[in-house]
Motif scaffolding. Sequence first.
Motif, PDB file in Angstrom:
ATOM      1  N   ALA A 335       0.808  -1.220   0.000  1.00 55.44           N
ATOM      2  CA  ALA A 335       0.000   0.000   0.000  1.00 55.44           C
ATOM      3  C   ALA A 335       0.841   1.271   0.000  1.00 55.44           C
ATOM      4  O   ALA A 335       0.313   2.375  -0.212  1.00 55.44           O
ATOM      5  CB  ALA A 335      -0.929   0.010   1.210  1.00 55.44           C
ATOM      6  N   ASP A 336       2.139   1.128   0.232  1.00 54.11           N
ATOM      7  CA  ASP A 336       3.015   2.296   0.360  1.00 54.11           C
ATOM      8  C   ASP A 336       3.601   2.765  -0.962  1.00 54.11           C
ATOM      9  O   ASP A 336       4.268   3.809  -0.999  1.00 54.11           O
ATOM     10  CB  ASP A 336       4.172   1.986   1.317  1.00 54.11           C
ATOM     11  N   ILE A 337       3.400   2.023  -2.058  1.00 51.00           N
ATOM     12  CA  ILE A 337       4.031   2.371  -3.321  1.00 51.00           C
ATOM     13  C   ILE A 337       2.995   2.612  -4.411  1.00 51.00           C
ATOM     14  O   ILE A 337       1.922   2.010  -4.418  1.00 51.00           O
ATOM     15  CB  ILE A 337       5.035   1.291  -3.774  1.00 51.00           C
ATOM     16  N   VAL A 338       3.335   3.523  -5.300  1.00 52.77           N
ATOM     17  CA  VAL A 338       2.503   3.817  -6.462  1.00 52.77           C
ATOM     18  C   VAL A 338       3.401   3.786  -7.690  1.00 52.77           C
ATOM     19  O   VAL A 338       4.587   4.109  -7.626  1.00 52.77           O
ATOM     20  CB  VAL A 338       1.809   5.191  -6.351  1.00 52.77           C
ATOM     21  N   ARG A 339       2.810   3.397  -8.824  1.00 58.61           N
ATOM     22  CA  ARG A 339       3.606   3.309 -10.046  1.00 58.61           C
ATOM     23  C   ARG A 339       4.138   4.679 -10.452  1.00 58.61           C
ATOM     24  O   ARG A 339       3.458   5.695 -10.355  1.00 58.61           O
ATOM     25  CB  ARG A 339       2.778   2.724 -11.198  1.00 58.61           C
ATOM     26  N   SER A 340       5.373   4.654 -10.920  1.00 60.55           N
ATOM     27  CA  SER A 340       6.008   5.862 -11.426  1.00 60.55           C
ATOM     28  C   SER A 340       6.377   5.615 -12.889  1.00 60.55           C
ATOM     29  O   SER A 340       5.715   4.862 -13.583  1.00 60.55           O
ATOM     30  CB  SER A 340       7.219   6.207 -10.562  1.00 60.55           C
ATOM     31  N   GLY A 341       7.445   6.208 -13.365  1.00 61.41           N
ATOM     32  CA  GLY A 341       7.808   6.070 -14.764  1.00 61.41           C
ATOM     33  C   GLY A 341       8.609   4.815 -15.038  1.00 61.41           C
ATOM     34  O   GLY A 341       8.757   3.928 -14.186  1.00 61.41           O
ATOM     35  N   SER A 342       9.163   4.727 -16.238  1.00 60.81           N
ATOM     36  CA  SER A 342      10.031   3.629 -16.622  1.00 60.81           C
ATOM     37  C   SER A 342      11.065   4.136 -17.599  1.00 60.81           C
ATOM     38  O   SER A 342      10.921   5.215 -18.192  1.00 60.81           O
ATOM     39  CB  SER A 342       9.219   2.480 -17.235  1.00 60.81           C
ATOM     40  N   GLY A 343      12.121   3.366 -17.763  1.00 58.24           N
ATOM     41  CA  GLY A 343      13.156   3.688 -18.724  1.00 58.24           C
ATOM     42  C   GLY A 343      13.503   2.455 -19.527  1.00 58.24           C
ATOM     43  O   GLY A 343      13.160   1.334 -19.142  1.00 58.24           O
ATOM     44  N   VAL A 344      14.191   2.645 -20.648  1.00 60.02           N
ATOM     45  CA  VAL A 344      14.647   1.523 -21.458  1.00 60.02           C
ATOM     46  C   VAL A 344      16.162   1.611 -21.590  1.00 60.02           C
ATOM     47  O   VAL A 344      16.698   2.638 -22.015  1.00 60.02           O
ATOM     48  CB  VAL A 344      13.989   1.505 -22.849  1.00 60.02           C
TER      49      VAL A 344
END
Length: 397
Positions: A335-344
């Motif tokens: 419950a403490d984390i939310v999706r952020s960005g990504s890299g390649v």
Amino acid sequence: MRHVLVVGGGILGLATARELVGRDHLVTLLEKEATWAAHQTGHNSNVVHAGLYYAPGSFKARMSVAGNRSMVEFARAHGVPVDVCGKLVVATDQSELPALAVLAERAAANGVPAKVISAAHAREYEPEVSCVAALRVESTGVIDFHRVCLALVELLTDAGADLRLRTPVLGIRPGRRGGVEVATGSEVLRADALVNCAGLHCDRIARMAGLEPQAKIVPFRGEYYELRPDRAHLVRGLIYPVPDASLPFLGVHLTRMLDGTVHAGPNAVLALRREGYRWRDLSPSDLAETARFPGTWRLAKKYAYPIGLEEVRRSLSKRRFAASLAKLVPAVGEADIVRSGSGVRAQALLPDGSLVQDFLIETAPNQVHVLNAPSPAATCALEIAKHVADEVWASTD
């Protein structure tokens, strides 16, 4: 005075252009996107690496240590935010202590300021961390690499460099009177030399220029989560696991950014297109190119199970991702984390299935091609640029 054409507007292309301008070359820089640092540079973890992970004497080791200093100095000189906060590499159980000791020896060999500390001492830096011992690395920092790029653009503009966005390279051939000619769709540019800093497309640019590089770029996506603002206090700085020495990835870690947010990640899964930041970003042609390369299947044979399968599961499961973080900081829950960005990550792969571990730079008459420059290339950008500029001088007619 030579005219050098640089392909790629990430931090490495911009740093190389600046170095060449500083050596009195005329420079034209081509970037296919509408903005600078649109891909690897603009999607990384913004960590200024210290250089402890890499084989002593390698490009990565030498350039990371020097690059750590030069990047921090550049940031401070040009008003770019940077914080040399140090980090912890933590052994979460007794079985990781030998690898931690090896890492400490490698840090010493590379000239990186680091020391093994007790669990109690580690908790003075990170009260919520779980470990039996840790390596404290003093010179690691966090920075805004996109702001570094904007500073480089400003310097290049002031120096009179020709900077072109929305300018893809469509063809390359030897010039009729020496040098190179590059087709962009709207015109043919002529220059004395070509520098390829095209990142995710560097092998394609090299083939376009007449080389047949042995390594092929295989894209790996790294996905990030972020701690919820009310849980960001759980991490004060940077917390890394002891890495698997057989892999080029450092494992999921926690990083407090300059703005106080805490990013978690990245994992590592095969991207389904060169610029595939999501599972639904799929290019049949990119995927077919990856599948046709024999090294891909040899790599899969080595790592698909259980390592690759677990990375995919963690990509698809927030619970699994949180569980990886909880090994480092037990107070972190799903419950403490939310999706952020990504890299390649543009990872060079050899036909035998082995990942190219070091930076890879190949030359031909009037050409220099940077064919493997994933992390820590952003940290090393100013140092790689010096090496590339030396190679331009040596390779030009």
